[in-house]
Scaffold this motif. Structure first.
Motif, PDB file in Angstrom:
ATOM      1  N   THR A   1       0.830  -1.212   0.000  1.00 55.00           N
ATOM      2  CA  THR A   1       0.000   0.000   0.000  1.00 55.00           C
ATOM      3  C   THR A   1       0.860   1.257   0.000  1.00 55.00           C
ATOM      4  N   ARG A   2       0.269   2.323  -0.541  1.00 53.10           N
ATOM      5  CA  ARG A   2       0.949   3.630  -0.512  1.00 53.10           C
ATOM      6  C   ARG A   2       0.144   4.577   0.374  1.00 53.10           C
ATOM      7  N   PRO A   3       0.798   5.508   1.044  1.00 50.81           N
ATOM      8  CA  PRO A   3       0.063   6.402   1.952  1.00 50.81           C
ATOM      9  C   PRO A   3      -1.047   7.159   1.220  1.00 50.81           C
ATOM     10  N   THR A   4      -2.195   7.267   1.858  1.00 45.79           N
ATOM     11  CA  THR A   4      -3.319   8.022   1.295  1.00 45.79           C
ATOM     12  C   THR A   4      -3.025   9.524   1.425  1.00 45.79           C
ATOM     13  N   PRO A   5      -3.786  10.370   0.722  1.00 48.83           N
ATOM     14  CA  PRO A   5      -3.574  11.826   0.883  1.00 48.83           C
ATOM     15  C   PRO A   5      -3.709  12.259   2.347  1.00 48.83           C
ATOM     16  N   GLY A   6      -4.679  11.705   3.070  1.00 50.63           N
ATOM     17  CA  GLY A   6      -4.853  12.076   4.482  1.00 50.63           C
ATOM     18  C   GLY A   6      -3.636  11.691   5.303  1.00 50.63           C
ATOM     19  N   MET A   7      -3.102  10.520   5.010  1.00 52.31           N
ATOM     20  CA  MET A   7      -1.916  10.062   5.748  1.00 52.31           C
ATOM     21  C   MET A   7      -0.704  10.938   5.400  1.00 52.31           C
ATOM     22  N   ARG A   8      -0.588  11.299   4.115  1.00 54.67           N
ATOM     23  CA  ARG A   8       0.535  12.169   3.713  1.00 54.67           C
ATOM     24  C   ARG A   8       0.431  13.529   4.399  1.00 54.67           C
ATOM     25  N   ALA A   9      -0.805  14.025   4.551  1.00 57.88           N
ATOM     26  CA  ALA A   9      -0.985  15.319   5.234  1.00 57.88           C
ATOM     27  C   ALA A   9      -0.555  15.191   6.700  1.00 57.88           C
ATOM     28  N   ALA A  10      -0.900  14.064   7.321  1.00 60.42           N
ATOM     29  CA  ALA A  10      -0.502  13.843   8.719  1.00 60.42           C
ATOM     30  C   ALA A  10       1.021  13.752   8.838  1.00 60.42           C
ATOM     31  N   ILE A  11       1.644  13.118   7.868  1.00 65.43           N
ATOM     32  CA  ILE A  11       3.120  13.015   7.868  1.00 65.43           C
ATOM     33  C   ILE A  11       3.728  14.422   7.759  1.00 65.43           C
ATOM     34  N   ALA A  12       3.170  15.207   6.828  1.00 65.95           N
ATOM     35  CA  ALA A  12       3.728  16.556   6.589  1.00 65.95           C
ATOM     36  C   ALA A  12       3.589  17.442   7.829  1.00 65.95           C
ATOM     37  N   ALA A  13       2.514  17.218   8.585  1.00 65.94           N
ATOM     38  CA  ALA A  13       2.249  18.097   9.732  1.00 65.94           C
ATOM     39  C   ALA A  13       2.883  17.590  11.032  1.00 65.94           C
ATOM     40  N   ALA A  14       3.591  16.457  10.965  1.00 69.24           N
ATOM     41  CA  ALA A  14       4.068  15.813  12.204  1.00 69.24           C
ATOM     42  C   ALA A  14       5.040  16.711  12.980  1.00 69.24           C
ATOM     43  N   GLU A  15       4.801  16.785  14.263  1.00 74.29           N
ATOM     44  CA  GLU A  15       5.795  17.407  15.164  1.00 74.29           C
ATOM     45  C   GLU A  15       6.878  16.373  15.416  1.00 74.29           C
ATOM     46  N   VAL A  16       8.128  16.768  15.341  1.00 74.68           N
ATOM     47  CA  VAL A  16       9.197  15.782  15.530  1.00 74.68           C
ATOM     48  C   VAL A  16      10.252  16.269  16.522  1.00 74.68           C
ATOM     49  N   GLY A  17      11.065  15.342  16.975  1.00 76.49           N
ATOM     50  CA  GLY A  17      12.211  15.640  17.829  1.00 76.49           C
ATOM     51  C   GLY A  17      13.167  14.463  17.688  1.00 76.49           C
ATOM     52  N   ASP A  18      14.198  14.425  18.504  1.00 75.72           N
ATOM     53  CA  ASP A  18      15.178  13.342  18.389  1.00 75.72           C
ATOM     54  C   ASP A  18      14.724  12.176  19.277  1.00 75.72           C
ATOM     55  N   ASP A  19      14.289  11.110  18.639  1.00 80.24           N
ATOM     56  CA  ASP A  19      13.715  10.000  19.419  1.00 80.24           C
ATOM     57  C   ASP A  19      14.767   9.195  20.173  1.00 80.24           C
ATOM     58  N   VAL A  20      16.043   9.306  19.766  1.00 84.28           N
ATOM     59  CA  VAL A  20      17.078   8.621  20.563  1.00 84.28           C
ATOM     60  C   VAL A  20      17.193   9.313  21.934  1.00 84.28           C
ATOM     61  N   TYR A  21      16.896  10.624  21.962  1.00 84.41           N
ATOM     62  CA  TYR A  21      16.816  11.338  23.249  1.00 84.41           C
ATOM     63  C   TYR A  21      15.437  11.177  23.895  1.00 84.41           C
ATOM     64  N   GLY A  22      14.532  10.426  23.251  1.00 85.05           N
ATOM     65  CA  GLY A  22      13.173  10.281  23.784  1.00 85.05           C
ATOM     66  C   GLY A  22      12.354  11.549  23.617  1.00 85.05           C
ATOM     67  N   GLU A  23      12.733  12.378  22.596  1.00 86.72           N
ATOM     68  CA  GLU A  23      12.137  13.712  22.481  1.00 86.72           C
ATOM     69  C   GLU A  23      11.259  13.882  21.253  1.00 86.72           C
ATOM     70  N   ASP A  24      10.846  12.780  20.654  1.00 87.61           N
ATOM     71  CA  ASP A  24       9.942  12.942  19.510  1.00 87.61           C
ATOM     72  C   ASP A  24       8.511  12.794  20.010  1.00 87.61           C
ATOM     73  N   PRO A  25       7.744  13.892  20.052  1.00 89.44           N
ATOM     74  CA  PRO A  25       6.411  13.827  20.661  1.00 89.44           C
ATOM     75  C   PRO A  25       5.469  12.900  19.900  1.00 89.44           C
ATOM     76  N   THR A  26       5.654  12.787  18.594  1.00 91.69           N
ATOM     77  CA  THR A  26       4.731  11.951  17.812  1.00 91.69           C
ATOM     78  C   THR A  26       5.028  10.479  18.055  1.00 91.69           C
ATOM     79  N   VAL A  27       6.304  10.122  18.154  1.00 97.52           N
ATOM     80  CA  VAL A  27       6.646   8.728  18.488  1.00 97.52           C
ATOM     81  C   VAL A  27       6.137   8.388  19.883  1.00 97.52           C
ATOM     82  N   CYS A  28       6.371   9.297  20.842  1.00100.13           N
ATOM     83  CA  CYS A  28       5.908   9.025  22.228  1.00100.13           C
ATOM     84  C   CYS A  28       4.398   8.829  22.240  1.00100.13           C
ATOM     85  N   ALA A  29       3.679   9.675  21.496  1.00 97.60           N
ATOM     86  CA  ALA A  29       2.212   9.577  21.483  1.00 97.60           C
ATOM     87  C   ALA A  29       1.785   8.230  20.865  1.00 97.60           C
ATOM     88  N   LEU A  30       2.444   7.843  19.789  1.00 94.45           N
ATOM     89  CA  LEU A  30       2.100   6.560  19.147  1.00 94.45           C
ATOM     90  C   LEU A  30       2.338   5.397  20.113  1.00 94.45           C
TER      91      LEU A  30
END
Ligand SMILES: Cc1ncc(COP(=O)(O)O)c(C=O)c1O
Length: 343
Positions: free
Chosen positions: A13-42
């Motif tokens: 499967t390929r990401p849908t337009p809605g999923m691509r929009a969510a990817i584009a809007a993602a808040e990010v941080g360095d997850d090795v530091y435990g600082e990616d808010p989107t990974v933590c939320a997931l």
């Protein structure tokens, strides 16, 4: 190719337009530091979904299994699993290299293990017998045609694992398919495993990502193994955003994939009796016996018509339904399989 119907796997499967929009809007941080808010939320959402303490985001289903095997076993112990399980069929020996376990494979029913059969096969827990560390089950079974163990079987396996003091590992690459098919509560199913994986990149339609789920101590250790395996990522919120979108939007719709798979099975079984048993198609995987025709020839014929399916044995085709192929596409594929099997 436009109009291509690709039923080789639900991983295409390929990401849908809605999923691509969510990817584009993602808040990010360095997850090795435990600082990616989107990974933590997931991670929090997935753990909560299954009523478990913790989850850790990893790049693939294979890595989720490998980190969990490191946590649940010790080198020189035994992992009991079904003969056709993904961990023995498709992981190119990873369990032997990474966890340094030997696998004891048992024939099941459409890839499913049964507690009584496993109990009968387990060797005594005393020296010099090889120590059993874990029993692994796949929910749903890939090579078993998407068969679902379901809560009763899983509870019986859990009881056996407790009786023997071993772990019950779940390869839940398609666990969401199982839950949608049975309607069983995620919390009750999740509670049966010592630790388990779920994949976002199969029927849920995310491009990348799986999670290992379990209690806090197991998942803390899994984080160390993820790092050792090179699977700790930096701004991985880009990927986790797709996973969060998939959890919010693509779980219930798995029922459509199951209906499409059943429709394919009925169409093919009606026209070519004996080629598939529709009653066994309960999720999104359909195996078709092409005998006496070779599956590879049928695959080639369908490819010319813009329909991709997999050859899984000399006379065995596999079709896997997913969100990128609608009911009309599945009908087209079924009609071509019928024509090829008759031809
Ligand atoms: C049952 C099962 N487990 C694990 C995996 C591995 O997932 P990945 O390809 O993300 O490593 C798959 C892949 O199809 C699978 O079917």
């Amino acid at each position: 190719m436009s109009g291509l119907v690709d039923l080789r796997s639900d991983t295409v499967t390929r990401p849908t337009p809605g999923m691509r929009a969510a990817i584009a809007a993602a808040e990010v941080g360095d997850d090795v530091y435990g600082e990616d808010p989107t990974v933590c939320a997931l991670e929090e959402e997935v753990a909560a979904h299954f009523g478990r303490e913790a989850a850790v985001f990893v790049p693939s289903g294979l890595m989720a299994t490998q980190v969990l095997l490191r946590v649940l076993t010790r080198p020189g112990t035994e992992l009991v699993c079904e003969s056709d399980a993904h961990v023995v069929a498709y992981e190119v020996g990873a369990a032997a290299i990474n966890a340094q376990v030997q696998t004891r494979t048992l024939d099941g029913d459409r890839g499913r293990l049964d507690a009584d059969r496993v109990r009968a096969a387990l060797r005594p827990a005393s020296f010099p017998y090889t120590e059993v560390a874990a029993i692994s089950v796949e929910e749903t079974t890939n090579r078993g045609g998407g068969a679902v163990h379901g809560l009763d079987r899983l509870r019986a396996l859990r009881a056996l694992a407790d009786e023997r003091g071993v772990a019950l590992h779940g390869d839940g690459a398609r666990l969401f398919n199982a839950l949608v098919a049975t309607g069983e509560p995620a919390g009750e199913v999740g509670a049966t495993f010592t630790a388990f994986s779920v994949c976002l990149s199969k029927g849920l339609g995310a491009p990348v990502g799986s999670l290992a789920v379990g209690d806090a101590a197991a998942i803390e250790e899994a984080r160390l193994w993820r790092r050792r395996f090179g699977g700790a990522m930096r701004q991985a919120g880009i990927l986790a955003a797709a996973g969060r979108y998939a959890l919010a939007n693509h779980i219930e719709r798995l029922a459509e994939d199951h209906a499409n798979a059943r429709a394919i099975a009925h169409r093919v079984a009606d026209a070519c009796p004996g080629s598939v048993e529709p009653a066994t198609v309960t999720t999104n995987i359909v195996y078709v016996d092409t005998s006496p025709r070779s599956a590879a020839e049928v695959v080639d014929e369908l490819r010319v018509e813009g329909v991709l399916v997999g050859a899984m044995g000399p006379n065995l085709l596999r079709l896997v339904t997913h969100l990128d192929v609608d009911a009309a596409g599945c009908r087209r594929a079924a009609d071509l399989v019928v024509a090829a099997c008759r031809g």
